[in-house]
Design a protein around this motif. Structure first.
Motif, PDB file in Angstrom:
ATOM      1  N   GLY A 181      36.965  41.212  40.048  1.00 50.30           N
ATOM      2  CA  GLY A 181      36.560  41.135  41.467  1.00 50.30           C
ATOM      3  C   GLY A 181      36.435  42.734  41.857  1.00 50.30           C
ATOM      4  O   GLY A 181      36.806  43.542  41.238  1.00 50.30           O
ATOM      5  N   ASP A 182      36.174  42.662  43.379  1.00 52.75           N
ATOM      6  CA  ASP A 182      35.863  44.082  43.825  1.00 52.75           C
ATOM      7  C   ASP A 182      37.238  44.833  43.727  1.00 52.75           C
ATOM      8  O   ASP A 182      37.201  46.000  43.394  1.00 52.75           O
ATOM      9  N   ARG A 183      38.444  44.251  44.094  1.00 56.87           N
ATOM     10  CA  ARG A 183      39.670  45.027  44.065  1.00 56.87           C
ATOM     11  C   ARG A 183      39.990  45.489  42.504  1.00 56.87           C
ATOM     12  O   ARG A 183      40.554  46.460  42.279  1.00 56.87           O
ATOM     13  N   ILE A 184      39.873  44.694  41.657  1.00 57.43           N
ATOM     14  CA  ILE A 184      39.920  44.928  40.294  1.00 57.43           C
ATOM     15  C   ILE A 184      39.372  46.177  39.815  1.00 57.43           C
ATOM     16  O   ILE A 184      39.635  47.037  39.146  1.00 57.43           O
ATOM     17  N   THR A 185      37.718  45.804  40.141  1.00 56.08           N
ATOM     18  CA  THR A 185      36.924  46.888  39.830  1.00 56.08           C
ATOM     19  C   THR A 185      37.341  48.299  40.490  1.00 56.08           C
ATOM     20  O   THR A 185      37.252  49.439  39.757  1.00 56.08           O
ATOM     21  N   ALA A 186      37.843  48.419  41.856  1.00 52.62           N
ATOM     22  CA  ALA A 186      37.766  49.417  42.338  1.00 52.62           C
ATOM     23  C   ALA A 186      39.306  50.135  41.782  1.00 52.62           C
ATOM     24  O   ALA A 186      39.447  51.347  41.516  1.00 52.62           O
ATOM     25  N   ARG A 187      40.281  49.072  41.480  1.00 49.91           N
ATOM     26  CA  ARG A 187      41.471  49.747  40.642  1.00 49.91           C
ATOM     27  C   ARG A 187      41.248  50.533  39.343  1.00 49.91           C
ATOM     28  O   ARG A 187      41.772  51.520  39.256  1.00 49.91           O
ATOM     29  N   ALA A 188      40.473  49.712  38.739  1.00 51.66           N
ATOM     30  CA  ALA A 188      40.017  50.205  37.273  1.00 51.66           C
ATOM     31  C   ALA A 188      39.257  51.590  37.500  1.00 51.66           C
ATOM     32  O   ALA A 188      39.726  52.444  36.402  1.00 51.66           O
ATOM     33  N   ARG A 189      38.426  51.864  38.425  1.00 57.74           N
ATOM     34  CA  ARG A 189      37.822  53.053  38.510  1.00 57.74           C
ATOM     35  C   ARG A 189      38.796  54.228  38.789  1.00 57.74           C
ATOM     36  O   ARG A 189      38.626  55.204  38.510  1.00 57.74           O
ATOM     37  N   GLU A 190      39.738  53.697  40.024  1.00 57.07           N
ATOM     38  CA  GLU A 190      40.563  54.670  40.264  1.00 57.07           C
ATOM     39  C   GLU A 190      41.597  55.404  39.097  1.00 57.07           C
ATOM     40  O   GLU A 190      41.773  56.503  39.089  1.00 57.07           O
ATOM     41  N   THR A 191      41.948  54.222  38.404  1.00 57.19           N
ATOM     42  CA  THR A 191      43.029  54.748  37.028  1.00 57.19           C
ATOM     43  C   THR A 191      42.379  54.926  36.166  1.00 57.19           C
ATOM     44  O   THR A 191      42.965  55.169  34.904  1.00 57.19           O
ATOM     45  N   GLY A 192      41.063  54.951  35.916  1.00 61.16           N
ATOM     46  CA  GLY A 192      40.408  55.460  34.664  1.00 61.16           C
ATOM     47  C   GLY A 192      40.801  54.275  33.419  1.00 61.16           C
ATOM     48  O   GLY A 192      40.444  54.581  32.212  1.00 61.16           O
ATOM     49  N   ASP A 193      40.709  53.039  34.115  1.00 57.67           N
ATOM     50  CA  ASP A 193      40.890  52.037  33.147  1.00 57.67           C
ATOM     51  C   ASP A 193      39.716  51.160  32.593  1.00 57.67           C
ATOM     52  O   ASP A 193      38.803  50.873  33.618  1.00 57.67           O
ATOM     53  N   ASP A 194      39.421  50.984  31.599  1.00 57.28           N
ATOM     54  CA  ASP A 194      38.340  50.354  30.871  1.00 57.28           C
ATOM     55  C   ASP A 194      38.748  48.503  30.926  1.00 57.28           C
ATOM     56  O   ASP A 194      39.106  48.211  30.075  1.00 57.28           O
ATOM     57  N   TRP A 195      38.760  48.203  31.858  1.00 57.58           N
ATOM     58  CA  TRP A 195      39.352  46.871  32.466  1.00 57.58           C
ATOM     59  C   TRP A 195      38.552  45.637  31.638  1.00 57.58           C
ATOM     60  O   TRP A 195      37.152  45.727  31.830  1.00 57.58           O
ATOM     61  N   ALA A 196      39.239  44.701  31.009  1.00 53.06           N
ATOM     62  CA  ALA A 196      38.547  43.638  30.400  1.00 53.06           C
ATOM     63  C   ALA A 196      39.277  42.271  30.352  1.00 53.06           C
ATOM     64  O   ALA A 196      40.469  42.540  30.159  1.00 53.06           O
ATOM     65  N   ALA A 197      38.954  41.141  31.089  1.00 50.33           N
ATOM     66  CA  ALA A 197      39.760  40.225  31.195  1.00 50.33           C
ATOM     67  C   ALA A 197      40.434  39.823  29.838  1.00 50.33           C
ATOM     68  O   ALA A 197      39.468  39.588  28.804  1.00 50.33           O
ATOM     69  N   THR A 198      41.704  39.569  29.673  1.00 50.75           N
ATOM     70  CA  THR A 198      42.362  39.414  28.407  1.00 50.75           C
ATOM     71  C   THR A 198      43.460  38.369  28.497  1.00 50.75           C
ATOM     72  O   THR A 198      44.367  38.303  29.545  1.00 50.75           O
ATOM     73  N   ALA A 199      43.818  37.390  27.417  1.00 54.30           N
ATOM     74  CA  ALA A 199      44.780  36.456  27.584  1.00 54.30           C
ATOM     75  C   ALA A 199      45.663  36.861  26.279  1.00 54.30           C
ATOM     76  O   ALA A 199      45.268  37.580  25.360  1.00 54.30           O
ATOM     77  N   TYR A 200      46.965  36.395  26.480  1.00 50.80           N
ATOM     78  CA  TYR A 200      47.975  36.943  25.507  1.00 50.80           C
ATOM     79  C   TYR A 200      48.630  36.007  25.044  1.00 50.80           C
ATOM     80  O   TYR A 200      48.939  34.581  25.644  1.00 50.80           O
ATOM     81  N   PRO A 201      49.375  35.726  23.841  1.00 52.06           N
ATOM     82  CA  PRO A 201      50.147  34.629  23.354  1.00 52.06           C
ATOM     83  C   PRO A 201      51.360  34.588  24.236  1.00 52.06           C
ATOM     84  O   PRO A 201      52.168  35.467  24.170  1.00 52.06           O
ATOM     85  N   VAL A 202      51.906  33.649  24.811  1.00 53.48           N
ATOM     86  CA  VAL A 202      52.830  33.200  25.415  1.00 53.48           C
ATOM     87  C   VAL A 202      53.719  32.083  24.747  1.00 53.48           C
ATOM     88  O   VAL A 202      53.152  30.989  24.536  1.00 53.48           O
ATOM     89  N   GLU A 203      55.014  32.096  24.900  1.00 53.45           N
ATOM     90  CA  GLU A 203      55.917  30.885  24.502  1.00 53.45           C
ATOM     91  C   GLU A 203      56.680  30.628  25.961  1.00 53.45           C
ATOM     92  O   GLU A 203      57.360  31.604  26.344  1.00 53.45           O
ATOM     93  N   PHE A 204      56.453  29.367  26.435  1.00 49.69           N
ATOM     94  CA  PHE A 204      57.345  29.045  27.593  1.00 49.69           C
ATOM     95  C   PHE A 204      58.683  28.562  27.269  1.00 49.69           C
ATOM     96  O   PHE A 204      58.679  27.593  26.548  1.00 49.69           O
TER      97      PHE A 204
END
Length: 514
Positions: free
Chosen positions: A103-126
């Motif tokens: 989204g726009d906020r994610i894109t702006a935050r990634a630009r400000e922090t120099g982060d190459d943001w990419a949507a990612t899921a992680y292995p979780v045990e509940f």
């Protein structure tokens, strides 16, 4: 914030700060340095992975972004192959198992922090304490939990804690396993009867008044669902140290529907940390930790804690570093953490503080004193001016020295920043490789069954029934009849496991495995 003059001077100051965060090895990226009201994406704030077993603190007022900071750190640890254990108090972290939404906020935050943001899921045990029907139930036996931690959960004073320790000691000596709350009630009832009083001669006694306090506290615990946590199968700490396709598994202790007794949940986390200390070998200095453990709502752990309890927390936190485990405490104020524990936390991530009341202002002044002196920021002003997703940071560098204080704009998590819902958690749980091991409760023979059998055993021919059982029933109306009427389900699986020789001995919080 100090006046750094021109924009060029501000950038130079930011780069100077960031130089203290440079690493030659792998690191967790927190964000970018903010100075003079501007963010420099090239000035990065990092925690070396090798320093994460020096522990840390994430603090700040409600709504300032602490949970997202935890999510961000957990993601990067998972990417590095490091398993993570964390409590999910409000259910907000369940989105770790799904990719984030751009989204726009994610894109702006990634630009400000120099982060190459990419949507990612992680292995979780509940995970969930006891059988709550949604996440994977985790349990501990009372014997393994120990009297000191149980006293904390029950809210006992020093005298009552000492008595509870005597009760545990007596049960151990008589080979009466205390697996769940009905076992403990049966033992207390026995020890307040004539037969039990005689057996305690020489090592002390259990007064009727103290026994009554402990029994009432147990009843309250059971009314809040705490009895569902104590029992078997007991959690094996090694099951929290798994990887999946090269990523560390994030074990989420779901607490959104289990907040009736928050003291139990915080104390359970301390028990789990002590168990990890007991089962893990010495590791020394590692390139990355074996496990990182997040203590959310840490103030609950220290509230009204006895000196014995606090001493054991300090000892556990101090020593578990050598086992390759890092511990992060998360709370609103650094002053929630005792000084002896706070002094051992190498990384400090401080979100905004409020200073609306005199007590708030005192806490702010005390917090400022815990940070290194900096020429770049007026700390008292900065700590009350931080925006959401911003924090004052100082960590240990690769050589173990504190880094310069940095006002950091933190990068956005890459997984979903929202809850996934109860049904989705249940679906994940049913396909977990741990479900066959922990999914069903086991009730093997223990103190309750053994003492009930003794009471029910007919007297020898020609001998009148012994009076202690009648007296015990008179002193605690309905207790014996309740015990006699309860169903007993014996598990040959757990009995077989016991016959293999799992020995229990005392440790920091009362018990340990061998």
């Amino acid at each position: 914030m100090a006046d750094s003059g021109t924009s060029g001077e501000g950038i130079a100051a930011a780069r100077e700060i960031a130089a203290g965060y440079q690493t030659t090895g792998a690191a967790v990226e927190l964000g970018a340095v903010l100075i003079d009201g501007a963010v420099d994406p090239g000035a990065r704030v990092r925690i070396p992975l090798a320093m994460l077993n020096r522990h840390g603190l994430v603090a700040g007022a409600t709504g300032t972004g602490k949970t997202k900071t935890l999510q961000n750190i957990a993601e990067q640890l998972s990417n590095a192959g490091v398993p993570v254990v964390m409590a999910d108090i409000k259910g907000d972290l369940s989105g770790l198992c799904r990719p984030g939404e751009a989204g726009d906020r994610i894109t702006a935050r990634a630009r400000e922090t120099g982060d190459d943001w990419a949507a990612t899921a992680y292995p979780v045990e509940f995970l969930s304490l006891g059988d709550q029907g949604m996440a994977l139930p985790v349990r501990a036996t009372l014997t393994q939990f120990g009297p000191i931690l149980l006293s904390k959960v029950l809210g006992l004073n020093g005298t009552q804690e000492s008595t509870l320790g005597l009760i545990f000691h007596w049960a151990d000596r008589r080979s009466l396993p205390l697996l769940d709350t009905k076992d403990l009630r049966a033992v207390i009832q026995h020890l307040t009867g004539d037969e039990g009083k005689a057996e305690l001669k020489g090592i002390g006694g259990v007064s009727a008044a103290t026994a009554g306090v402990i029994l009432r506290a147990l009843v309250n615990l059971e009314a809040q669902g705490g009895d569902k946590f104590f029992g078997e199968p007991e959690l094996d700490p090694h099951d929290l140290m798994r990887t999946h396709q090269g990523k560390g598994v994030i074990s989420l202790l779901e607490l959104s529907d289990q907040q009736a007794n928050p003291m139990l949940y915080s104390t359970f986390l301390m028990w789990l940390l002590a168990e990890l200390f007991e089962v893990l070998p010495e590791a020394g200095d590692l390139d990355k930790p074996k496990l990182v453990f997040f203590f959310d709502e840490a103030h609950l752990l220290f509230s009204d804690a006895s000196k014995a309890f606090l001493d054991r927390i300090e000892q556990t936190v101090k020593l578990i570093r050598s086992k390759g485990v890092g511990v992060f405490f998360c709370t609103q104020l650094p002053t929630d953490i005792p000084n002896d524990v706070l002094s051992q936390l190498g990384a400090r991530i401080q979100h905004a503080l409020r200073a609306f009341t005199p007590d708030d202002q005192k806490a702010l002044a005390r917090t400022v004193k815990t940070y290194p002196v900096t020429k770049n920021y007026d700390m008292a002003q900065t700590l009350t001016s931080l925006g959401i997703g911003e924090a004052i940071v100082t960590v240990l560098s690769e050589r173990g020295a504190p880094t310069p204080v940095a006002w950091s704009r933190l990068r956005a998590p890459r997984s979903l920043m929202a809850a996934i819902g109860a049904q989705a958690v249940t679906d994940f749980t049913r396909v977990s490789p741990l479900y066959p091991k922990y999914g069903q409760t086991v009730d093997r023979e223990s103190a309750y069954e053994k003492l009930t059998a003794r009471i029910a055993e007919p007297p020898p021919p020609g001998q009148a029934p012994a009076p202690p059982a009648r007296r015990a029933e008179k002193e605690e109306p309905g207790m014996i009849s309740e015990m006699l009427g309860s169903p007993v389900v014996k598990s040959f699986l757990r009995s077989a496991a016991s016959s293999l020789g799992r020995e229990i001995t005392r440790s920091m919080f009362g018990t340990r495995r061998r």
